[in-house]
Motif scaffolding. Structure first.
Motif, PDB file in Angstrom:
ATOM      1  N   TRP A   5       0.814  -1.211   0.000  1.00  0.00           N
ATOM      2  CA  TRP A   5       0.000   0.000   0.000  1.00  0.00           C
ATOM      3  C   TRP A   5       0.840   1.250   0.000  1.00  0.00           C
ATOM      4  N   GLN A   6       2.118   1.109  -0.356  1.00  0.00           N
ATOM      5  CA  GLN A   6       3.001   2.268  -0.378  1.00  0.00           C
ATOM      6  C   GLN A   6       2.453   3.297  -1.354  1.00  0.00           C
ATOM      7  N   CYS A  24      -9.866   1.714   7.033  1.00  0.00           N
ATOM      8  CA  CYS A  24      -8.555   1.566   6.402  1.00  0.00           C
ATOM      9  C   CYS A  24      -8.150   2.834   5.658  1.00  0.00           C
ATOM     10  N   VAL A  26      -6.981   3.297   2.628  1.00  0.00           N
ATOM     11  CA  VAL A  26      -5.846   3.208   1.717  1.00  0.00           C
ATOM     12  C   VAL A  26      -6.299   3.551   0.303  1.00  0.00           C
ATOM     13  N   CYS A  42      -6.299  -5.255  -0.531  1.00  0.00           N
ATOM     14  CA  CYS A  42      -5.548  -4.231   0.187  1.00  0.00           C
ATOM     15  C   CYS A  42      -4.384  -4.875   0.930  1.00  0.00           C
ATOM     16  N   ARG A  44      -2.828  -3.609   3.487  1.00  0.00           N
ATOM     17  CA  ARG A  44      -2.871  -3.298   4.904  1.00  0.00           C
ATOM     18  C   ARG A  44      -3.876  -4.165   5.658  1.00  0.00           C
ATOM     19  N   CYS A  45      -5.119  -4.230   5.134  1.00  0.00           N
ATOM     20  CA  CYS A  45      -6.176  -4.911   5.899  1.00  0.00           C
ATOM     21  C   CYS A  45      -6.792  -6.089   5.167  1.00  0.00           C
TER      22      CYS A  45
END
Length: 118
Positions: A5-6, A24, A26, A42, A44-45
Motif C-alpha cells: 500500500w506504499q 482503512c 488506503v 488491500c 494493509r487490511c
C-alpha cells in the motif's frame, strides 16, 4: 495476493484504487489499470479494492465515488457483433490460423464501408 500500500508522490496518476474497509482508507495510485480487484486485495487490511474517481482535493479521507464505465462506441458494438462471423469467413479464405489483427483489419474495413454507405 495482497498489494503493498506504499503511496508515493506520483503527481500524474490516472487510476486510483481504494480499500472498501471504512477504517482503512488506503488509496493506491497507478499510471495504468495494473490492479485487478478480483484477484488482489488491500495490503494493509486485506479488504476489497474498487476503482475510484478522485476529486482534486485531498485524496486521504475523501468520499470515494466508484468510477463510471463509458458507454461502448458504435465501432465497439460493431466489432462485438461482427468478429465471430468475420473470423469464420477468414478461416474459410485463409485457413485455420487467423490472427486477431486480421480480424480487426477486416472489421475496420467493413466499418468504413458501412459508414460511407450511410
Amino acid at each position: 495476493p495482497a498489494l503493498g500500500w506504499q503511496i508515493s508522490n506520483i503527481s500524474d496518476c490516472l487510476f486510483y484504487q481504494a480499500c472498501t474497509t471504512p477504517k482503512c482508507g488506503v488509496v493506491i495510485k497507478r499510471h495504468s489499470r495494473s490492479i485487478d480487484p478480483t484477484k488482489q486485495c488491500c495490503g494493509r487490511c486485506k479488504g476489497k479494492l474498487v476503482e475510484i474517481e478522485v476529486p482534486d482535493s485531498s485524496v486521504k479521507n475523501a468520499q470515494h465515488t466508484p468510477r463510471k464505465k463509458k458507454a461502448l462506441s458504435g465501432f465497439n458494438l460493431f466489432v462485438q457483433q461482427q468478429s465471430k462471423p468475420v473470423r469464420a469467413k477468414l478461416r474459410t479464405e485463409l485457413g485455420p490460423k487467423v490472427t486477431q489483427s486480421e480480424v480487426m483489419k477486416e472489421c475496420a474495413r467493413m466499418w468504413r464501408e458501412q459508414k460511407q454507405g450511410n
